[in-house]
Design an enzyme around this catalytic site. Sequence first.
Site, PDB file in Angstrom:
ATOM      1  N   ASP A  91       0.811  -1.225   0.000  1.00 40.11           N
ATOM      2  CA  ASP A  91       0.000   0.000   0.000  1.00 40.11           C
ATOM      3  C   ASP A  91       0.841   1.272   0.000  1.00 40.11           C
ATOM      4  O   ASP A  91       0.442   2.300   0.549  1.00 40.11           O
ATOM      5  CB  ASP A  91      -0.964   0.021   1.212  1.00 40.11           C
ATOM      6  CG  ASP A  91      -1.903  -1.164   1.197  1.00 40.11           C
ATOM      7  OD1 ASP A  91      -2.252  -1.631   0.096  1.00 40.11           O
ATOM      8  OD2 ASP A  91      -2.281  -1.626   2.289  1.00 40.11           O
ATOM      9  N   GLN A 110       1.897  -6.001  -3.181  1.00 43.10           N
ATOM     10  CA  GLN A 110       2.367  -6.087  -1.797  1.00 43.10           C
ATOM     11  C   GLN A 110       3.684  -5.295  -1.637  1.00 43.10           C
ATOM     12  O   GLN A 110       3.920  -4.380  -2.398  1.00 43.10           O
ATOM     13  CB  GLN A 110       2.538  -7.553  -1.352  1.00 43.10           C
ATOM     14  CG  GLN A 110       1.222  -8.315  -1.206  1.00 43.10           C
ATOM     15  CD  GLN A 110       0.650  -8.827  -2.515  1.00 43.10           C
ATOM     16  OE1 GLN A 110       1.352  -9.457  -3.286  1.00 43.10           O
ATOM     17  NE2 GLN A 110      -0.606  -8.567  -2.764  1.00 43.10           N
ATOM     18  N   LYS A 170       1.737   2.203  -5.018  1.00 39.79           N
ATOM     19  CA  LYS A 170       2.278   1.651  -6.266  1.00 39.79           C
ATOM     20  C   LYS A 170       1.349   1.943  -7.438  1.00 39.79           C
ATOM     21  O   LYS A 170       1.794   2.293  -8.528  1.00 39.79           O
ATOM     22  CB  LYS A 170       2.480   0.124  -6.129  1.00 39.79           C
ATOM     23  CG  LYS A 170       3.480  -0.270  -5.052  1.00 39.79           C
ATOM     24  CD  LYS A 170       3.586  -1.773  -4.900  1.00 39.79           C
ATOM     25  CE  LYS A 170       2.323  -2.423  -4.380  1.00 39.79           C
ATOM     26  NZ  LYS A 170       1.986  -2.063  -2.983  1.00 39.79           N
ATOM     27  N   THR A 202      -8.480  -3.178  -0.239  1.00 33.20           N
ATOM     28  CA  THR A 202      -9.068  -4.487  -0.523  1.00 33.20           C
ATOM     29  C   THR A 202     -10.059  -4.892   0.562  1.00 33.20           C
ATOM     30  O   THR A 202     -11.157  -5.342   0.278  1.00 33.20           O
ATOM     31  CB  THR A 202      -7.950  -5.550  -0.663  1.00 33.20           C
ATOM     32  OG1 THR A 202      -7.166  -5.202  -1.797  1.00 33.20           O
ATOM     33  CG2 THR A 202      -8.516  -6.955  -0.873  1.00 33.20           C
ATOM     34  N   GLY A 259      -4.636  -4.328  -3.742  1.00 35.68           N
ATOM     35  CA  GLY A 259      -5.615  -3.284  -4.050  1.00 35.68           C
ATOM     36  C   GLY A 259      -4.835  -2.042  -4.409  1.00 35.68           C
ATOM     37  O   GLY A 259      -4.186  -1.457  -3.556  1.00 35.68           O
ATOM     38  N   HIS A 260      -4.833  -1.690  -5.684  1.00 31.49           N
ATOM     39  CA  HIS A 260      -4.056  -0.540  -6.154  1.00 31.49           C
ATOM     40  C   HIS A 260      -5.009   0.569  -6.574  1.00 31.49           C
ATOM     41  O   HIS A 260      -5.842   0.373  -7.462  1.00 31.49           O
ATOM     42  CB  HIS A 260      -3.159  -0.955  -7.333  1.00 31.49           C
ATOM     43  CG  HIS A 260      -2.147  -2.002  -6.960  1.00 31.49           C
ATOM     44  ND1 HIS A 260      -1.310  -2.593  -7.860  1.00 31.49           N
ATOM     45  CD2 HIS A 260      -1.823  -2.559  -5.762  1.00 31.49           C
ATOM     46  CE1 HIS A 260      -0.527  -3.467  -7.241  1.00 31.49           C
ATOM     47  NE2 HIS A 260      -0.830  -3.462  -5.968  1.00 31.49           N
TER      48      HIS A 260
HETATM   49  P1  GDP Z   1      -0.835   0.342  -3.526  1.00 33.76           P
HETATM   50  O1  GDP Z   1      -1.434  -0.942  -3.066  1.00 33.76           O
HETATM   51  O2  GDP Z   1       0.637   0.402  -3.277  1.00 33.76           O
HETATM   52  O3  GDP Z   1      -1.193   0.670  -4.943  1.00 33.76           O
HETATM   53  O4  GDP Z   1      -1.462   1.488  -2.612  1.00 33.76           O
HETATM   54  P2  GDP Z   1      -3.013   1.647  -2.210  1.00 33.76           P
HETATM   55  O5  GDP Z   1      -3.759   2.145  -3.374  1.00 33.76           O
HETATM   56  O6  GDP Z   1      -3.512   0.430  -1.539  1.00 33.76           O
HETATM   57  O7  GDP Z   1      -2.898   2.743  -1.079  1.00 33.76           O
HETATM   58  C1  GDP Z   1      -2.293   3.967  -1.304  1.00 33.76           C
HETATM   59  C2  GDP Z   1      -3.302   5.081  -0.994  1.00 33.76           C
HETATM   60  O8  GDP Z   1      -2.641   6.317  -0.996  1.00 33.76           O
HETATM   61  C3  GDP Z   1      -4.394   5.195  -2.046  1.00 33.76           C
HETATM   62  O9  GDP Z   1      -5.564   5.620  -1.416  1.00 33.76           O
HETATM   63  C4  GDP Z   1      -3.870   6.279  -2.987  1.00 33.76           C
HETATM   64  O10 GDP Z   1      -4.882   6.969  -3.669  1.00 33.76           O
HETATM   65  C5  GDP Z   1      -3.192   7.178  -2.008  1.00 33.76           C
HETATM   66  N1  GDP Z   1      -2.051   7.954  -2.486  1.00 33.76           N
HETATM   67  C6  GDP Z   1      -1.017   7.593  -3.278  1.00 33.76           C
HETATM   68  N2  GDP Z   1      -0.094   8.568  -3.339  1.00 33.76           N
HETATM   69  C7  GDP Z   1      -0.568   9.563  -2.560  1.00 33.76           C
HETATM   70  C8  GDP Z   1      -0.069  10.844  -2.167  1.00 33.76           C
HETATM   71  O11 GDP Z   1       1.032  11.242  -2.536  1.00 33.76           O
HETATM   72  N3  GDP Z   1      -0.843  11.585  -1.317  1.00 33.76           N
HETATM   73  C9  GDP Z   1      -2.058  11.166  -0.886  1.00 33.76           C
HETATM   74  N4  GDP Z   1      -2.764  11.972  -0.093  1.00 33.76           N
HETATM   75  N5  GDP Z   1      -2.553   9.975  -1.213  1.00 33.76           N
HETATM   76  C10 GDP Z   1      -1.815   9.185  -2.031  1.00 33.76           C
HETATM   77  P1  IMO Z   2      -0.986  -4.183  -2.252  1.00 39.07           P
HETATM   78  O1  IMO Z   2      -0.547  -4.732  -3.570  1.00 39.07           O
HETATM   79  C1  IMO Z   2      -0.939  -4.540   2.059  1.00 39.07           C
HETATM   80  C2  IMO Z   2      -1.034  -8.559   3.762  1.00 39.07           C
HETATM   81  C3  IMO Z   2      -2.258  -9.001   4.532  1.00 39.07           C
HETATM   82  C4  IMO Z   2      -1.620  -9.924   5.546  1.00 39.07           C
HETATM   83  C5  IMO Z   2      -0.518 -10.616   4.713  1.00 39.07           C
HETATM   84  C6  IMO Z   2      -0.921 -11.955   4.137  1.00 39.07           C
HETATM   85  O2  IMO Z   2      -2.262  -3.448  -2.289  1.00 39.07           O
HETATM   86  O3  IMO Z   2       0.137  -3.401  -1.622  1.00 39.07           O
HETATM   87  P2  IMO Z   2      -2.493 -12.687   2.136  1.00 39.07           P
HETATM   88  O4  IMO Z   2      -3.957 -12.447   1.909  1.00 39.07           O
HETATM   89  O5  IMO Z   2      -1.622 -12.156   1.054  1.00 39.07           O
HETATM   90  O6  IMO Z   2      -2.186 -14.100   2.474  1.00 39.07           O
HETATM   91  O7  IMO Z   2      -2.166 -11.851   3.481  1.00 39.07           O
HETATM   92  O8  IMO Z   2      -0.231  -9.709   3.650  1.00 39.07           O
HETATM   93  N1  IMO Z   2      -1.293  -8.074   2.379  1.00 39.07           N
HETATM   94  C7  IMO Z   2      -1.214  -6.791   2.017  1.00 39.07           C
HETATM   95  N2  IMO Z   2      -0.986  -5.691   2.747  1.00 39.07           N
HETATM   96  N3  IMO Z   2      -1.094  -4.432   0.736  1.00 39.07           N
HETATM   97  C8  IMO Z   2      -1.293  -5.534  -0.023  1.00 39.07           C
HETATM   98  O9  IMO Z   2      -1.298  -5.488  -1.360  1.00 39.07           O
HETATM   99  C9  IMO Z   2      -1.407  -6.784   0.619  1.00 39.07           C
HETATM  100  N4  IMO Z   2      -1.624  -8.045   0.196  1.00 39.07           N
HETATM  101  C10 IMO Z   2      -1.536  -8.826   1.282  1.00 39.07           C
HETATM  102  O10 IMO Z   2      -2.889  -7.906   5.160  1.00 39.07           O
HETATM  103  O11 IMO Z   2      -0.990  -9.188   6.551  1.00 39.07           O
HETATM  104 MG    MG Z   3      -2.942  -1.584  -1.793  1.00 41.91          MG
END
Ligand code: GDP
Ligand code: IMO
Ligand code: MG
Length: 422
Positions: free
Chosen positions: A13, A223, A16, A298, A40-41
């Site tokens: 998270d 991840q 990415k 997610t 969850g991106h």
């Molecule tokens: P990922 O799994 O690495 O793609 O990240 P996620 O989407 O799960 O979580 C990142 C969160 O931060 C999302 O809600 C994005 O919209 C948000 N985000 C990403 N870059 C920035 C930033 O520079 N500032 C803010 N406020 N939100 C951001």
């Molecule tokens: P993105 O791509 C953050 C975490 C789960 C748990 C561990 C194992 O959005 O960054 P799993 O279901 O994979 O067996 O869970 O990994 N986890 C994540 N945490 N971002 C993710 O994906 C994750 N995918 C799995 O919360 O701790």
């Molecule tokens: Mg994510």
Amino acid sequence: MANTILVGAQWGDEGKGKIIDVLTERADVVVRTQGGNNAGHTVFLGQKKYVLHLIPSGILRRQKLCVIGNGVVIDPVGLVNEIQGLQKLGVKIGRNLVVSETAHVVFPYHRELDAQREVLKGKHKIGTTKRGIGPAYGDKAARVGLRMIDLVNPEQFAEKLQRRLKENNEVLKALGARPLSLKQVHAEYRAAGDFLKPFVANTVVLLHDAMRRGDDILFEGAQGTFLDLDHGTYPYVTSSNTTAGGACTGSGVPPHRMDRVVGVMKAYTTRVGEGPLPTESAEIADMLHAMGREFGATTGRARRCGWFDSVATRHAAMVNGLDDLAVTNLDGLDTVETIKVCIAYRIGRKRYDYAPNDVQLLAQCEPIYAEFDGWRTPTTKARKWKDLPAKARMYLKAIAELTGAKLAIASVGPAREQTILL
Ligand code: GDP
Ligand code: IMO
Ligand code: MG
């Protein structure tokens, strides 16, 4: 842009999805290589929010080829829903999406086993996303998994599924869970198989053809480094290689064809699920949650939050071979008076410059902090390096230096334009 691997440098998270969306502008092909719909991106285009789970975030730009590589585990029903959901939002999906025929399939018994194992673990649970990821990769390693090539082949599929369901139903019954109906699973999965058949191909050949044409490929990690099966905080990890090497095995593109590795990290730290998080802090968690930030894309769970941990990111620079850094969520620190950065750990009087591999030891580690003056000015409107307050620039430079890679991107908001390219 050449071939670029993008990985999470923390616990997932990191943002990415947003950075992939920005970098896709200069790529021809975007490939997911590991993980499943545990990911969850999030990408924002204007006011519209898209959350990608299996489909590469590159799908939101036209004319880009998106590939789900062999290293991914695919819940086909989930994938169909994701395709249809994006289509409803106006995203064009057709020949621009290709799915590897050797990617393994996630079945309902994987999800059920995932949930049951968590119950059995009690207070030692991992806090998985319950998407069946661990059991599906387990079957792959045990050489009993079914692949996309099986799913789209009706004759083979029925018999193979029957065998797998028989064994797994015995296990589920022994765990006190309800066995699954072959008829129901078969019907659901065959329908998904028919829908997905046109997308399924030999993606290794396709990627090598693309490279021969001179296409630039972007490898979208899921991840993060500390959730890596080998390099993370085992057993509190996911079941795939989330580090740069996973991009090669998960796509069939060899290491010498990779040109650059980008590590994405937040300006602070978050983690969802259980396991050690040395810099965890109620102060920063309360602040971010009160701003409505840091809830999982997610599962919707509140993410645990902490200060930036350079012991962790230094390790990430090492195992991924990070060339460049993208630091996101800088704006999350806009109101903080004194910002802490962990520079080493200690247990009693013993200092650790590397994270101990024993999670019990890691859980006992206390951070040694350096302190930085906050800039206490909104950064969300900054578009160029010089638009940032001097103290924010100093902070970014310091965390890049402590990590040991070059600062290439700073992100000050979720939108595409809230990105500073250095
Ligand atoms: P990922 O799994 O690495 O793609 O990240 P996620 O989407 O799960 O979580 C990142 C969160 O931060 C999302 O809600 C994005 O919209 C948000 N985000 C990403 N870059 C920035 C930033 O520079 N500032 C803010 N406020 N939100 C951001
Ligand atoms: P993105 O791509 C953050 C975490 C789960 C748990 C561990 C194992 O959005 O960054 P799993 O279901 O994979 O067996 O869970 O990994 N986890 C994540 N945490 N971002 C993710 O994906 C994750 N995918 C799995 O919360 O701790
Ligand atoms: Mg994510």
